[in-house]
Design an enzyme around this catalytic site. Structure first.
Site, PDB file in Angstrom:
ATOM      1  N   TYR A 299       0.847  -1.196   0.000  1.00 47.14           N
ATOM      2  CA  TYR A 299       0.000   0.000   0.000  1.00 47.14           C
ATOM      3  C   TYR A 299       0.884   1.247   0.000  1.00 47.14           C
ATOM      4  O   TYR A 299       1.812   1.351   0.803  1.00 47.14           O
ATOM      5  CB  TYR A 299      -0.881  -0.006   1.253  1.00 47.14           C
ATOM      6  CG  TYR A 299      -1.821   1.177   1.368  1.00 47.14           C
ATOM      7  CD1 TYR A 299      -2.856   1.382   0.436  1.00 47.14           C
ATOM      8  CD2 TYR A 299      -1.700   2.089   2.420  1.00 47.14           C
ATOM      9  CE1 TYR A 299      -3.724   2.451   0.558  1.00 47.14           C
ATOM     10  CE2 TYR A 299      -2.580   3.157   2.541  1.00 47.14           C
ATOM     11  CZ  TYR A 299      -3.584   3.338   1.611  1.00 47.14           C
ATOM     12  OH  TYR A 299      -4.453   4.402   1.737  1.00 47.14           O
TER      13      TYR A 299
ATOM     14  N   ASP B 273       9.206   2.807   0.422  1.00 42.36           N
ATOM     15  CA  ASP B 273       8.107   3.468   1.124  1.00 42.36           C
ATOM     16  C   ASP B 273       8.229   3.062   2.589  1.00 42.36           C
ATOM     17  O   ASP B 273       7.803   1.979   2.990  1.00 42.36           O
ATOM     18  CB  ASP B 273       6.758   3.038   0.534  1.00 42.36           C
ATOM     19  CG  ASP B 273       5.587   3.683   1.264  1.00 42.36           C
ATOM     20  OD1 ASP B 273       5.822   4.340   2.303  1.00 42.36           O
ATOM     21  OD2 ASP B 273       4.446   3.511   0.808  1.00 42.36           O
TER      22      ASP B 273
ATOM     23  N   LYS C 186       3.654   8.632   9.404  1.00 37.79           N
ATOM     24  CA  LYS C 186       3.361   7.970  10.676  1.00 37.79           C
ATOM     25  C   LYS C 186       4.280   8.433  11.831  1.00 37.79           C
ATOM     26  O   LYS C 186       4.038   9.487  12.390  1.00 37.79           O
ATOM     27  CB  LYS C 186       3.338   6.457  10.487  1.00 37.79           C
ATOM     28  CG  LYS C 186       2.222   6.079   9.479  1.00 37.79           C
ATOM     29  CD  LYS C 186       1.817   4.631   9.448  1.00 37.79           C
ATOM     30  CE  LYS C 186       0.522   4.465   8.660  1.00 37.79           C
ATOM     31  NZ  LYS C 186       0.632   3.896   7.333  1.00 37.79           N
TER      32      LYS C 186
HETATM   33  C1  LIG Z   1       0.017   4.351   5.983  1.00 38.11           C
HETATM   34  C2  LIG Z   1       0.814   4.158   4.761  1.00 38.11           C
HETATM   35  C3  LIG Z   1       0.738   5.052   3.668  1.00 38.11           C
HETATM   36  C4  LIG Z   1      -0.284   6.159   3.613  1.00 38.11           C
HETATM   37  O1  LIG Z   1      -0.089   7.126   4.609  1.00 38.11           O
HETATM   38  P1  LIG Z   1      -1.334   8.068   5.036  1.00 38.11           P
HETATM   39  O2  LIG Z   1      -0.720   9.008   6.018  1.00 38.11           O
HETATM   40  O3  LIG Z   1      -2.390   7.169   5.604  1.00 38.11           O
HETATM   41  O4  LIG Z   1      -1.796   8.751   3.800  1.00 38.11           O
HETATM   42  C5  LIG Z   1       1.595   4.868   2.604  1.00 38.11           C
HETATM   43  N1  LIG Z   1       2.483   3.860   2.592  1.00 38.11           N
HETATM   44  C6  LIG Z   1       2.604   2.994   3.622  1.00 38.11           C
HETATM   45  C7  LIG Z   1       3.630   1.919   3.561  1.00 38.11           C
HETATM   46  C8  LIG Z   1       1.752   3.095   4.722  1.00 38.11           C
HETATM   47  O5  LIG Z   1       1.841   2.200   5.708  1.00 38.11           O
END
Ligand SMILES: *Cc1c(COP(=O)(O)O)cnc(C)c1O
Length: 411
Positions: A128, A223, A251
């Site tokens: 994701y 990511d 995060k």
């Molecule tokens: C949570 C997450 C996102 C998206 O971040 P948001 O702040 O919810 O938009 C993108 N990549 C990874 C790996 C994530 O865990």
């Protein structure tokens, strides 16, 4: 509000029943509006690594709050956090702050394409990267939870440049590069997957991607929105010793306030406006409250022994869960890296999204509800990793394992 929530997985669709509405958080605990207390293993999906509402974070925020919430102009706190990120994350030489992980991933893709002059991208099934159109292909997390193959409203023309491969499959990546020579801008991945459940990279996978992308003149993007400052202070790239070209963060670096960031090699990052021509902007980006929560959170994490403590507590949790489940006759597999963990109801091993989907979702749903009744709040989907914090104690883990024993024995 559609589904009664502001973000889909919160709605409990995958485990059934109604979501719990919360009133407040503190340390390792979370209280619902009826006053029930739970031990929390969601940690607002990762940011609460020091424990919820940490007194030092709150105190720093109070000082910042008195000076105002947003300047819409440079503030020195941005420089402080930028320096901390650059010092911590091995491949990051320059950084740009945004307001979410989604924004960071959107921006990094534009930059990958601008730098290479190529349009295609490779992502992995079950990874994701936020909810932008280009990434909503086999995207794990809420998309997996809700069983949406893709999302309506995403034009084919936008995702036609998004190529996918199974996680941990270097041959599939090599085949895509052979099929589309000189057309692939780069490869983006979660260096440890958390959005299809917890799936670590096989030995050699990250190094193999580094080698292939280099050979092909393409960029490698980690990511680390979830893994950054969570599986190690310098993220997965420090933990596994692999240098990506670009990195996205979010995060933990916001300490519970909305923040994202992207950064990497200086020659690439200087293409970002206004230093270069690649446009990206944000009204509230780098605001003093978010920067303050991030700075204080990273300061707390830099104290000695923090990751050892996360490793110890999380190791005790996951090894206990696996043992109790096996003793109760369930086929399970799972693991952890410092403050991130996961367990699947399948004998495993789980190397990719296909393997994860083979896990028993019905059993997970029953386990989830049983744990809730015993005051343990787990992510309401088997396709999500779990998170611990520095506030979780041995006693919390023992209580969690006692609950798991009661639930798994009767499942
Ligand atoms: C949570 C997450 C996102 C998206 O971040 P948001 O702040 O919810 O938009 C993108 N990549 C990874 C790996 C994530 O865990």
């Amino acid at each position: 509000m559609p589904g009664g929530v502001s973000s889909p997985v919160r709605a409990f669709k995958s485990v059934g029943g109604q979501p719990i509405v919360f009133d407040r958080v503190k340390g390792a605990y979370i209280w619902d509006v009826d006053g029930n207390q739970y031990i929390d293993y969601v940690g607002t999906w990762g940011p609460a690594i020091c424990g919820h509402a940490h007194p030092e974070v709150l105190a720093a925020l109070e000082v910042a709050l008195a000076k105002g919430t947003s300047f819409g102009a440079p503030c020195t706190l941005e420089n402080v956090l930028a320096e901390m990120v650059i010092d911590a994350v091995p491949s990051v030489e320059m950084v740009r702050f945004v307001n979410s992980g989604t924004e960071a991933c959107m921006a990094v893709l534009r930059l990958m394409r601008a730098f290479t002059g190529r349009e295609k991208l490779i992502k992995f099934e079950g990874c994701y990267h936020g909810h932008a159109d280009m990434f909503l292909v086999k995207a794990g997390s809420g998309v997996a939870t809700l069983g949406l193959p893709d999302s309506p409203g995403v034009p084919k023309s936008v995702t036609s440049h998004t190529l996918t491969a199974p996680y941990n499959d270097l041959e599939a990546v090599q085949a895509l590069f052979s099929q589309y020579p000189d057309q692939i801008a780069g490869v983006i991945l979660e260096p440890v997957v958390g959005n299809a459940g917890f799936i670590p990279p096989d030995g050699g996978f990250l190094a193999g991607l580094r080698e292939i992308t280099k050979e092909q003149g393409a960029l490698l993007v980690f990511d680390e929105v979830m893994t950054g400052f969570r599986i190690a202070y310098g993220g997965a790239q420090e933990k596994f010793g692999i240098m990506p070209d670009l990195t996205t963060l979010g995060k933990v670096i916001g300490g519970g306030l909305p923040v994202g960031a992207y950064g990497g090699r200086r020659d690439i990052m200087t293409m970002v406006a206004p230093a270069g021509p690649v446009y990206q902007a944000g009204t509230l980006s780098g605001n003093p409250l978010a920067m303050t929560a991030g700075i204080k959170t990273l300061e707390l994490l830099r104290r000695s022994g923090t990751y050892e403590q996360l490793d110890q507590i999380t190791g005790k949790l996951i090894s206990g869960l696996l043992r109790i489940a096996q003793e109760a006759g369930h086929e399970v597999c799972g693991g952890h890296i410092n403050g991130m963990f996961g367990m699947f109801f399948t004998p495993g091993p789980v190397h990719n999204y296909e393997d994860a989907k083979a896990a028993d979702a019905g059993k997970f749903a029953k386990f989830h509800h049983g744990m809730l009744e015993h005051g343990i709040y787990l992510a309401p989907s088997q396709f999500e990793a779990g998170f611990t914090s520095l506030a979780h104690t041995e006693a919390d883990i023992n209580q969690t394992l006692a609950a798991a024993k009661a639930v798994l024995t009767n499942l």
